[in-house]
Design a protein around this motif. Structure first.
Motif, PDB file in Angstrom:
ATOM      1  N   HIS A 162       1.057  -0.939  -0.029  1.00 47.55           N
ATOM      2  CA  HIS A 162      -0.110  -0.054   0.073  1.00 47.55           C
ATOM      3  C   HIS A 162       0.845   1.173  -0.054  1.00 47.55           C
ATOM      4  O   HIS A 162       1.955   1.253   0.763  1.00 47.55           O
ATOM      5  CB  HIS A 162      -1.053  -0.062   1.365  1.00 47.55           C
ATOM      6  CG  HIS A 162      -1.936   1.085   1.133  1.00 47.55           C
ATOM      7  ND1 HIS A 162      -1.755   2.277   1.493  1.00 47.55           N
ATOM      8  CD2 HIS A 162      -2.928   0.943   0.834  1.00 47.55           C
ATOM      9  CE1 HIS A 162      -2.895   3.038   1.163  1.00 47.55           C
ATOM     10  NE2 HIS A 162      -3.733   2.306   0.941  1.00 47.55           N
ATOM     11  N   PRO A 163       0.538   2.179  -0.581  1.00 48.00           N
ATOM     12  CA  PRO A 163       1.714   3.396  -0.903  1.00 48.00           C
ATOM     13  C   PRO A 163       1.574   4.129   0.554  1.00 48.00           C
ATOM     14  O   PRO A 163       2.810   4.636   0.701  1.00 48.00           O
ATOM     15  CB  PRO A 163       0.819   4.338  -1.852  1.00 48.00           C
ATOM     16  CG  PRO A 163      -0.564   3.748  -2.098  1.00 48.00           C
ATOM     17  CD  PRO A 163      -0.503   2.289  -1.699  1.00 48.00           C
ATOM     18  N   CYS A 164       0.864   4.226   1.277  1.00 49.43           N
ATOM     19  CA  CYS A 164       0.956   4.591   2.616  1.00 49.43           C
ATOM     20  C   CYS A 164       1.298   3.976   3.582  1.00 49.43           C
ATOM     21  O   CYS A 164       1.143   4.169   5.113  1.00 49.43           O
ATOM     22  CB  CYS A 164      -0.297   5.421   3.052  1.00 49.43           C
ATOM     23  SG  CYS A 164      -0.811   6.659   1.712  1.00 49.43           S
ATOM     24  N   GLN A 165       1.676   2.547   3.654  1.00 49.40           N
ATOM     25  CA  GLN A 165       2.075   1.734   4.516  1.00 49.40           C
ATOM     26  C   GLN A 165       2.935   1.953   5.650  1.00 49.40           C
ATOM     27  O   GLN A 165       2.862   1.601   6.638  1.00 49.40           O
ATOM     28  CB  GLN A 165       2.334   0.391   3.885  1.00 49.40           C
ATOM     29  CG  GLN A 165       3.803   0.282   3.207  1.00 49.40           C
ATOM     30  CD  GLN A 165       3.895  -0.839   2.423  1.00 49.40           C
ATOM     31  OE1 GLN A 165       2.928  -1.640   1.862  1.00 49.40           O
ATOM     32  NE2 GLN A 165       5.076  -1.329   2.097  1.00 49.40           N
ATOM     33  N   GLU A 166       3.844   2.774   5.129  1.00 48.89           N
ATOM     34  CA  GLU A 166       4.920   3.210   6.144  1.00 48.89           C
ATOM     35  C   GLU A 166       4.209   4.353   7.326  1.00 48.89           C
ATOM     36  O   GLU A 166       4.371   4.172   8.464  1.00 48.89           O
ATOM     37  CB  GLU A 166       6.149   4.206   5.745  1.00 48.89           C
ATOM     38  CG  GLU A 166       7.044   3.225   4.910  1.00 48.89           C
ATOM     39  CD  GLU A 166       7.829   2.258   5.698  1.00 48.89           C
ATOM     40  OE1 GLU A 166       8.395   2.710   6.722  1.00 48.89           O
ATOM     41  OE2 GLU A 166       8.163   1.258   5.094  1.00 48.89           O
ATOM     42  N   ASP A 167       3.197   5.271   6.891  1.00 44.87           N
ATOM     43  CA  ASP A 167       2.441   6.255   7.608  1.00 44.87           C
ATOM     44  C   ASP A 167       1.263   5.605   8.395  1.00 44.87           C
ATOM     45  O   ASP A 167       1.444   5.915   9.497  1.00 44.87           O
ATOM     46  CB  ASP A 167       2.242   7.435   6.979  1.00 44.87           C
ATOM     47  CG  ASP A 167       3.265   8.170   5.995  1.00 44.87           C
ATOM     48  OD1 ASP A 167       4.603   7.875   6.562  1.00 44.87           O
ATOM     49  OD2 ASP A 167       2.962   8.840   4.992  1.00 44.87           O
ATOM     50  N   ASP A 206      -6.198   1.063  -2.807  1.00 45.31           N
ATOM     51  CA  ASP A 206      -4.988   1.403  -3.053  1.00 45.31           C
ATOM     52  C   ASP A 206      -3.944   0.100  -2.832  1.00 45.31           C
ATOM     53  O   ASP A 206      -2.762   0.185  -2.829  1.00 45.31           O
ATOM     54  CB  ASP A 206      -4.354   2.467  -2.289  1.00 45.31           C
ATOM     55  CG  ASP A 206      -4.662   3.683  -2.878  1.00 45.31           C
ATOM     56  OD1 ASP A 206      -5.188   3.987  -4.274  1.00 45.31           O
ATOM     57  OD2 ASP A 206      -4.853   4.872  -2.028  1.00 45.31           O
ATOM     58  N   TYR A 207      -4.666  -0.654  -2.363  1.00 48.14           N
ATOM     59  CA  TYR A 207      -3.953  -2.147  -1.856  1.00 48.14           C
ATOM     60  C   TYR A 207      -3.571  -3.111  -3.221  1.00 48.14           C
ATOM     61  O   TYR A 207      -4.326  -3.164  -4.089  1.00 48.14           O
ATOM     62  CB  TYR A 207      -4.676  -3.025  -1.233  1.00 48.14           C
ATOM     63  CG  TYR A 207      -5.214  -2.380   0.138  1.00 48.14           C
ATOM     64  CD1 TYR A 207      -4.213  -2.773   1.354  1.00 48.14           C
ATOM     65  CD2 TYR A 207      -5.959  -1.373   0.702  1.00 48.14           C
ATOM     66  CE1 TYR A 207      -4.394  -2.218   2.724  1.00 48.14           C
ATOM     67  CE2 TYR A 207      -6.313  -0.621   1.785  1.00 48.14           C
ATOM     68  CZ  TYR A 207      -5.349  -1.081   2.739  1.00 48.14           C
ATOM     69  OH  TYR A 207      -5.646  -0.627   4.023  1.00 48.14           O
ATOM     70  N   GLN A 208      -2.275  -3.529  -2.963  1.00 47.88           N
ATOM     71  CA  GLN A 208      -2.046  -4.419  -4.052  1.00 47.88           C
ATOM     72  C   GLN A 208      -1.348  -5.732  -3.170  1.00 47.88           C
ATOM     73  O   GLN A 208      -0.592  -5.838  -2.221  1.00 47.88           O
ATOM     74  CB  GLN A 208      -0.714  -4.020  -4.783  1.00 47.88           C
ATOM     75  CG  GLN A 208      -1.254  -2.716  -5.812  1.00 47.88           C
ATOM     76  CD  GLN A 208       0.119  -1.995  -6.277  1.00 47.88           C
ATOM     77  OE1 GLN A 208       1.103  -2.545  -6.137  1.00 47.88           O
ATOM     78  NE2 GLN A 208      -0.124  -0.988  -6.816  1.00 47.88           N
ATOM     79  N   ILE A 209      -1.840  -7.040  -3.845  1.00 48.86           N
ATOM     80  CA  ILE A 209      -1.340  -8.161  -3.201  1.00 48.86           C
ATOM     81  C   ILE A 209      -0.977  -9.064  -4.073  1.00 48.86           C
ATOM     82  O   ILE A 209      -1.755  -9.529  -5.295  1.00 48.86           O
ATOM     83  CB  ILE A 209      -2.309  -8.635  -2.528  1.00 48.86           C
ATOM     84  CG1 ILE A 209      -3.116  -7.843  -1.306  1.00 48.86           C
ATOM     85  CG2 ILE A 209      -2.028  -9.996  -1.529  1.00 48.86           C
ATOM     86  CD1 ILE A 209      -4.322  -8.312  -0.573  1.00 48.86           C
ATOM     87  N   LEU A 210       0.242  -9.617  -4.330  1.00 49.79           N
ATOM     88  CA  LEU A 210       0.587 -10.582  -5.128  1.00 49.79           C
ATOM     89  C   LEU A 210       0.461 -12.073  -4.368  1.00 49.79           C
ATOM     90  O   LEU A 210       0.750 -12.149  -3.224  1.00 49.79           O
ATOM     91  CB  LEU A 210       2.204 -10.633  -5.393  1.00 49.79           C
ATOM     92  CG  LEU A 210       2.927 -11.755  -6.192  1.00 49.79           C
ATOM     93  CD1 LEU A 210       2.301 -11.652  -7.787  1.00 49.79           C
ATOM     94  CD2 LEU A 210       4.543 -11.354  -6.124  1.00 49.79           C
ATOM     95  N   LEU A 213       5.866  -8.349   3.173  1.00 50.90           N
ATOM     96  CA  LEU A 213       5.636  -6.919   2.820  1.00 50.90           C
ATOM     97  C   LEU A 213       6.477  -6.443   1.610  1.00 50.90           C
ATOM     98  O   LEU A 213       7.503  -6.729   1.787  1.00 50.90           O
ATOM     99  CB  LEU A 213       6.087  -6.254   4.160  1.00 50.90           C
ATOM    100  CG  LEU A 213       5.355  -4.763   4.001  1.00 50.90           C
ATOM    101  CD1 LEU A 213       3.797  -4.359   4.001  1.00 50.90           C
ATOM    102  CD2 LEU A 213       6.119  -4.136   5.567  1.00 50.90           C
ATOM    103  N   ALA A 214       5.896  -5.934   0.562  1.00 48.46           N
ATOM    104  CA  ALA A 214       6.575  -5.502  -0.552  1.00 48.46           C
ATOM    105  C   ALA A 214       7.113  -3.902   0.042  1.00 48.46           C
ATOM    106  O   ALA A 214       6.371  -3.408   0.469  1.00 48.46           O
ATOM    107  CB  ALA A 214       5.923  -5.373  -1.821  1.00 48.46           C
ATOM    108  N   LYS A 215       8.156  -3.642  -0.556  1.00 52.98           N
ATOM    109  CA  LYS A 215       8.840  -2.192  -0.132  1.00 52.98           C
ATOM    110  C   LYS A 215       8.399  -1.155  -1.387  1.00 52.98           C
ATOM    111  O   LYS A 215       8.253   0.013  -1.164  1.00 52.98           O
ATOM    112  CB  LYS A 215      10.062  -2.248   0.161  1.00 52.98           C
ATOM    113  CG  LYS A 215      10.732  -2.823   1.286  1.00 52.98           C
ATOM    114  CD  LYS A 215      10.289  -1.975   2.556  1.00 52.98           C
ATOM    115  CE  LYS A 215      10.714  -2.935   3.989  1.00 52.98           C
ATOM    116  NZ  LYS A 215       9.993  -2.552   5.161  1.00 52.98           N
ATOM    117  N   VAL A 216       8.060  -1.715  -2.526  1.00 52.85           N
ATOM    118  CA  VAL A 216       7.788  -1.081  -3.825  1.00 52.85           C
ATOM    119  C   VAL A 216       6.509  -1.466  -4.165  1.00 52.85           C
ATOM    120  O   VAL A 216       6.236  -2.645  -4.110  1.00 52.85           O
ATOM    121  CB  VAL A 216       8.996  -1.104  -4.809  1.00 52.85           C
ATOM    122  CG1 VAL A 216      10.287  -0.702  -4.263  1.00 52.85           C
ATOM    123  CG2 VAL A 216       9.378  -2.657  -5.357  1.00 52.85           C
ATOM    124  N   PRO A 217       5.741  -0.772  -5.184  1.00 53.23           N
ATOM    125  CA  PRO A 217       4.588  -1.287  -5.566  1.00 53.23           C
ATOM    126  C   PRO A 217       4.574  -2.509  -6.405  1.00 53.23           C
ATOM    127  O   PRO A 217       5.712  -2.817  -7.132  1.00 53.23           O
ATOM    128  CB  PRO A 217       4.170  -0.063  -6.592  1.00 53.23           C
ATOM    129  CG  PRO A 217       4.993   1.153  -6.142  1.00 53.23           C
ATOM    130  CD  PRO A 217       6.114   0.491  -5.585  1.00 53.23           C
TER     131      PRO A 217
END
Length: 185
Positions: free
Chosen positions: A22-27, A122-126, A144-148
């Motif tokens: 997710h693009p905001c996973q850090e925050d 905005d969620y992406q799951i492989l 957990l992915a660090k990049v999209p």
């Protein structure tokens, strides 16, 4: 006979690897309740539910925009086959679930491909399935992915350019409506 000869054959277990982004996973830390980098056993008859309601879902996403139950995964064996599969069902009334390029509305379900990308909001799951033999349970292994996982590619607009060589999109219309001109005028 030795103890190795007498030991039961170890059964392999189907494992579903899920990599989240997710693009905001850090925050926003919406994945803080997920157990990453650790295999978890799930009984074959149980449904793996993902969503924000911890009373209904084993896999919690801490985000008010996620449905109480966003989606569910059901483990099953194909009829007249030894092949195990997962079925994914969209449980959200508000958000479409996209599995690769297939859009699922509320209560729609499909077989989960062996390797695919699941998207909602905005969620992406492989999702990647590793085959096994056990009929009693399967395992999940979360990453957990660090990049999209999916990079959107923005292509330039393919609007026709008039013979003058000046595109009308270069100039703001400033609230004017289009004017129809007859070629013969």
């Amino acid at each position: 006979m030795t103890s190795v000869e007498e030991a039961e054959t170890e059964e392999t277990v189907t494992c579903l690897h899920l990599t989240f982004y997710h693009p905001c996973q850090e925050d926003k830390r919406m994945f803080r309740c997920l157990n990453f980098c650790r295999r978890e056993r799930v009984r074959a008859e149980d449904t793996a539910r993902f969503g924000r309601d911890s009373n209904l879902c084993h896999y919690n996403l801490m985000d008010a925009r996620v449905s109480r139950i966003q989606f569910a995964l059901q483990f099953y064996r194909k009829l007249n086959s030894s092949e195990f599969c997962f079925e994914i069902k969209n449980m959200s009334k508000k958000t479409k679930l996209i599995v690769d390029k297939t859009k699922l509305g509320y209560l729609n379900k499909i077989d989960l491909p062996w390797k695919c990308i699941i998207c909602f909001g905005d969620y992406q799951i492989l999702a990647e399935m590793q085959e096994g033999e056990s009929m009693d349970y399967f395992e999940t292994y979360l990453h957990l992915a660090k990049v999209p996982i999916v990079e959107e590619r923005y292509l330039p607009s393919l609007q026709p350019v008039p013979e003058s060589g000046i595109s009308s999109s270069s100039f703001p219309s400033q609230g004017k409506s289009p004017i129809e001109i007859d070629e013969n005028d």
